[in-house]
Design a protein around this motif. Sequence first.
Motif, PDB file in Angstrom:
ATOM      1  N   LYS A 112       0.829  -1.200   0.000  1.00 18.52           N
ATOM      2  CA  LYS A 112       0.000   0.000   0.000  1.00 18.52           C
ATOM      3  C   LYS A 112       0.870   1.259   0.000  1.00 18.52           C
ATOM      4  O   LYS A 112       2.054   1.225   0.344  1.00 18.52           O
ATOM      5  N   ASP A 113       0.278   2.376  -0.343  1.00 15.00           N
ATOM      6  CA  ASP A 113       0.950   3.668  -0.262  1.00 15.00           C
ATOM      7  C   ASP A 113       1.325   3.968   1.186  1.00 15.00           C
ATOM      8  O   ASP A 113       0.563   3.666   2.121  1.00 15.00           O
ATOM      9  N   ASN A 114       2.510   4.556   1.379  1.00 15.68           N
ATOM     10  CA  ASN A 114       2.946   5.032   2.700  1.00 15.68           C
ATOM     11  C   ASN A 114       2.911   3.926   3.758  1.00 15.68           C
ATOM     12  O   ASN A 114       2.611   4.182   4.928  1.00 15.68           O
ATOM     13  N   GLU A 115       3.257   2.713   3.377  1.00  7.99           N
ATOM     14  CA  GLU A 115       3.136   1.588   4.295  1.00  7.99           C
ATOM     15  C   GLU A 115       4.351   1.407   5.204  1.00  7.99           C
ATOM     16  O   GLU A 115       4.220   0.895   6.314  1.00  7.99           O
ATOM     17  N   PHE A 116       5.538   1.863   4.766  1.00  6.84           N
ATOM     18  CA  PHE A 116       6.759   1.537   5.490  1.00  6.84           C
ATOM     19  C   PHE A 116       7.466   2.785   6.027  1.00  6.84           C
ATOM     20  O   PHE A 116       7.428   3.855   5.423  1.00  6.84           O
ATOM     21  N   ASP A 117       8.126   2.579   7.169  1.00  9.05           N
ATOM     22  CA  ASP A 117       8.888   3.659   7.811  1.00  9.05           C
ATOM     23  C   ASP A 117      10.327   3.720   7.315  1.00  9.05           C
ATOM     24  O   ASP A 117      11.035   4.704   7.569  1.00  9.05           O
ATOM     25  N   ALA A 118      10.791   2.674   6.635  1.00 11.63           N
ATOM     26  CA  ALA A 118      12.163   2.605   6.132  1.00 11.63           C
ATOM     27  C   ALA A 118      12.269   1.413   5.192  1.00 11.63           C
ATOM     28  O   ALA A 118      11.396   0.534   5.175  1.00 11.63           O
ATOM     29  N   PRO A 131      15.737  -0.400 -12.549  1.00 11.92           N
ATOM     30  CA  PRO A 131      15.933   0.130 -11.188  1.00 11.92           C
ATOM     31  C   PRO A 131      15.178   1.419 -10.908  1.00 11.92           C
ATOM     32  O   PRO A 131      14.686   1.615  -9.797  1.00 11.92           O
ATOM     33  N   VAL A 132      15.064   2.299 -11.892  1.00 12.69           N
ATOM     34  CA  VAL A 132      14.362   3.560 -11.646  1.00 12.69           C
ATOM     35  C   VAL A 132      12.880   3.302 -11.395  1.00 12.69           C
ATOM     36  O   VAL A 132      12.274   3.911 -10.505  1.00 12.69           O
ATOM     37  N   ALA A 133      12.289   2.383 -12.141  1.00 10.37           N
ATOM     38  CA  ALA A 133      10.883   2.055 -11.935  1.00 10.37           C
ATOM     39  C   ALA A 133      10.654   1.451 -10.561  1.00 10.37           C
ATOM     40  O   ALA A 133       9.691   1.805  -9.867  1.00 10.37           O
ATOM     41  N   VAL A 134      11.551   0.558 -10.140  1.00 11.33           N
ATOM     42  CA  VAL A 134      11.425  -0.059  -8.812  1.00 11.33           C
ATOM     43  C   VAL A 134      11.580   0.985  -7.717  1.00 11.33           C
ATOM     44  O   VAL A 134      10.785   1.035  -6.765  1.00 11.33           O
ATOM     45  N   LEU A 135      12.600   1.826  -7.839  1.00 14.52           N
ATOM     46  CA  LEU A 135      12.853   2.823  -6.800  1.00 14.52           C
ATOM     47  C   LEU A 135      11.778   3.912  -6.787  1.00 14.52           C
ATOM     48  O   LEU A 135      11.475   4.478  -5.732  1.00 14.52           O
ATOM     49  N   THR A 136      11.207   4.208  -7.932  1.00 16.57           N
ATOM     50  CA  THR A 136      10.094   5.157  -7.971  1.00 16.57           C
ATOM     51  C   THR A 136       8.905   4.608  -7.191  1.00 16.57           C
ATOM     52  O   THR A 136       8.254   5.326  -6.418  1.00 16.57           O
ATOM     53  N   ARG A 140       6.633   5.433  -3.398  1.00 16.36           N
ATOM     54  CA  ARG A 140       5.191   5.364  -3.121  1.00 16.36           C
ATOM     55  C   ARG A 140       4.903   4.633  -1.818  1.00 16.36           C
ATOM     56  O   ARG A 140       4.041   5.063  -1.032  1.00 16.36           O
ATOM     57  N   VAL A 141       5.593   3.521  -1.559  1.00 12.08           N
ATOM     58  CA  VAL A 141       5.267   2.690  -0.388  1.00 12.08           C
ATOM     59  C   VAL A 141       5.942   3.186   0.890  1.00 12.08           C
ATOM     60  O   VAL A 141       5.568   2.760   1.986  1.00 12.08           O
ATOM     61  N   LEU A 142       6.926   4.081   0.750  1.00 16.30           N
ATOM     62  CA  LEU A 142       7.575   4.655   1.928  1.00 16.30           C
ATOM     63  C   LEU A 142       6.857   5.912   2.392  1.00 16.30           C
ATOM     64  O   LEU A 142       6.327   6.678   1.583  1.00 16.30           O
ATOM     65  N   LYS A 143       6.868   6.140   3.695  1.00 13.65           N
ATOM     66  CA  LYS A 143       6.339   7.382   4.244  1.00 13.65           C
ATOM     67  C   LYS A 143       7.287   8.527   3.940  1.00 13.65           C
ATOM     68  O   LYS A 143       8.490   8.325   3.730  1.00 13.65           O
ATOM     69  N   THR A 144       6.769   9.731   3.926  1.00 15.30           N
ATOM     70  CA  THR A 144       7.604  10.906   3.694  1.00 15.30           C
ATOM     71  C   THR A 144       8.682  11.005   4.785  1.00 15.30           C
ATOM     72  O   THR A 144       8.376  10.891   5.972  1.00 15.30           O
ATOM     73  N   GLY A 145       9.914  11.182   4.374  1.00 19.25           N
ATOM     74  CA  GLY A 145      11.026  11.275   5.306  1.00 19.25           C
ATOM     75  C   GLY A 145      11.656   9.944   5.659  1.00 19.25           C
ATOM     76  O   GLY A 145      12.661   9.899   6.372  1.00 19.25           O
ATOM     77  N   ASP A 183      16.781  10.199 -10.611  1.00 17.31           N
ATOM     78  CA  ASP A 183      15.820  10.104 -11.710  1.00 17.31           C
ATOM     79  C   ASP A 183      14.397   9.827 -11.219  1.00 17.31           C
ATOM     80  O   ASP A 183      13.426  10.168 -11.898  1.00 17.31           O
ATOM     81  N   THR A 184      14.258   9.212 -10.063  1.00 16.65           N
ATOM     82  CA  THR A 184      12.918   8.940  -9.535  1.00 16.65           C
ATOM     83  C   THR A 184      12.207  10.214  -9.104  1.00 16.65           C
ATOM     84  O   THR A 184      10.968  10.253  -9.061  1.00 16.65           O
ATOM     85  N   GLN A 185      12.974  11.230  -8.736  1.00 16.88           N
ATOM     86  CA  GLN A 185      12.447  12.469  -8.159  1.00 16.88           C
ATOM     87  C   GLN A 185      11.665  12.202  -6.869  1.00 16.88           C
ATOM     88  O   GLN A 185      10.792  12.980  -6.491  1.00 16.88           O
ATOM     89  N   CYS A 186      11.988  11.090  -6.215  1.00 20.28           N
ATOM     90  CA  CYS A 186      11.318  10.713  -4.969  1.00 20.28           C
ATOM     91  C   CYS A 186      12.230  10.823  -3.751  1.00 20.28           C
ATOM     92  O   CYS A 186      11.744  10.684  -2.616  1.00 20.28           O
TER      93      CYS A 186
END
Length: 212
Positions: A112-118, A131-136, A140-145, A183-186
């Motif tokens: 899910k979106d924002n599911e993980f803390d790290a 790799p860019v697609a995976v890391l992008t 999505r699944v990581l929380k901000t920060g 390249d992910t801009q994430c």
Amino acid sequence: MDFDKNFSIKLTNDAFRRVDETPDHKFYAIPRFTSHIDTGAREAVTETYRKYLPENSKILDLMSSWLSHFPEEVHYKNLVGLGMNDREMANNKQLNHWVVHDLNSNPKLPFKDNEFDAATICVSIDYLTSPVAVLTDMGRVLKTGAPLIITYSNRYFETKATAAWLYLSDEQRAYLVKSFLTDTQCFSDIKLLDCSPSFGDPLYAVLAKNIS
């Protein structure tokens, strides 16, 4: 080492080809209960996790196997593995949950979106063909920060590592990983650490924080 050089990584059309292009699920069908880096390098991974991963957090161990190298004394709320072999991850004593998923076949993460803390990727980034697609999607699944720790060494399955990885030096590989993350801009605050022990396998870590 640090990102203090004006390296420019230019990828060719065949940068993500491998010597062995057979489907990955066939290559990883047989479990390999071996360690791909030596004791000193494994301890360096653990020390990096100890320093940069938040306690009491939900962590995604991407491209996981039967060893994850998280510090035993630190409490994590949930450790989730994603890898290619069910038996390997079933024998991983640190994982709470795991899922078998071929990222080179489908780079979208089944979370899910924002599911993980790290999140962590340990000595496996060299096998990703997108790799860019995976890391992008990791963004999505990581929380901000949330921190992402990508570790690598000079040990790998040569027939499954991408051409881009094989043709670069250890230091240049760090800049390659940085280019993926950029390249992910994430991700922001991208840093390089040389965590290599005095003897044995080298160990490098690229750290970043999710901004998506």
